[in-house]
Design an enzyme around this catalytic site. Structure first.
Site, PDB file in Angstrom:
ATOM      1  N   ALA A  35       0.815  -1.216   0.000  1.00  0.00           N
ATOM      2  CA  ALA A  35       0.000   0.000   0.000  1.00  0.00           C
ATOM      3  C   ALA A  35       0.849   1.267   0.000  1.00  0.00           C
ATOM      4  CB  ALA A  35      -0.930   0.002   1.209  1.00  0.00           C
ATOM      5  N   CYS A  36       2.153   1.125   0.130  1.00  0.00           N
ATOM      6  CA  CYS A  36       3.073   2.264   0.230  1.00  0.00           C
ATOM      7  C   CYS A  36       3.730   2.529  -1.122  1.00  0.00           C
ATOM      8  CB  CYS A  36       4.126   1.959   1.293  1.00  0.00           C
ATOM      9  SG  CYS A  36       5.476   3.159   1.356  1.00  0.00           S
ATOM     10  N   GLY A  37       3.577   3.744  -1.634  1.00  0.00           N
ATOM     11  CA  GLY A  37       4.179   4.103  -2.916  1.00  0.00           C
ATOM     12  C   GLY A  37       5.688   3.991  -2.921  1.00  0.00           C
TER      13      GLY A  37
END
Length: 116
Positions: free
Chosen positions: A11-13
Site C-alpha cells: 500500500a506504500c508508494g
C-alpha cells in the site's frame, strides 16, 4: 533463497517504487509483507544493527499508534521500542532492503542504490 529481501508494504508508494527498482536491476527479491509476516525480535534487531542506526530511527510515526503508545518518551529503551514494533508491525518504517552489500531503510527510495 534470494540474496535480496525487501520488507514491503504494497500500500506504500515508496515501497512499491523500491521493489520495482530492485526488479529493474534484474533482481528477484524475497518479498516479505511485514504487516502480515513481521520479522521476529532477533531478525529485526539484526536488520537494525546492520543498518547502523538507532532502533528509534526505524520507528514510523505517521498513520501508526506511535503517539497513543507514548513512543516519543526518550526514556524508552531499545527493548521497549522493539516490543512496540513487534506488537504493532505498522510501527516499522518501510521499506527495508537487505542485500549482500548491506541493509538500508530506503526512505527516500533512492537509498536502495546504496545496496545494489
Amino acid at each position: 533463497m534470494s540474496e535480496v529481501t525487501i520488507y514491503h508494504n504494497p500500500a506504500c508508494g515508496t515501497s512499491r517504487a523500491v521493489l520495482a527498482r530492485l526488479r529493474e536491476a534484474g533482481l528477484a527479491p524475497r518479498v516479505v509483507p511485514y504487516l502480515e509476516q513481521p520479522p521476529g525480535r532477533e531478525e529485526l534487531r539484526g536488520l537494525i544493527a546492520r543498518m547502523g542506526v538507532p532502533v528509534r530511527a526505524v520507528l514510523r510515526r505517521k498513520g501508526t499508534p506511535y503517539d497513543a503508545l507514548g513512543l516519543d518518551d526518550p526514556s524508552l529503551g531499545d527493548e521497549a521500542l522493539l516490543d512496540a514494533m513487534l506488537a504493532h508491525p505498522v510501527l516499522i518504517e518501510r521499506p527495508i532492503v537487505a542485500t549482500p552489500r548491506g541493509v538500508r531503510l530506503c526512505r527516500p527510495k533512492e537509498r536502495v542504490e546504496e545496496v545494489l
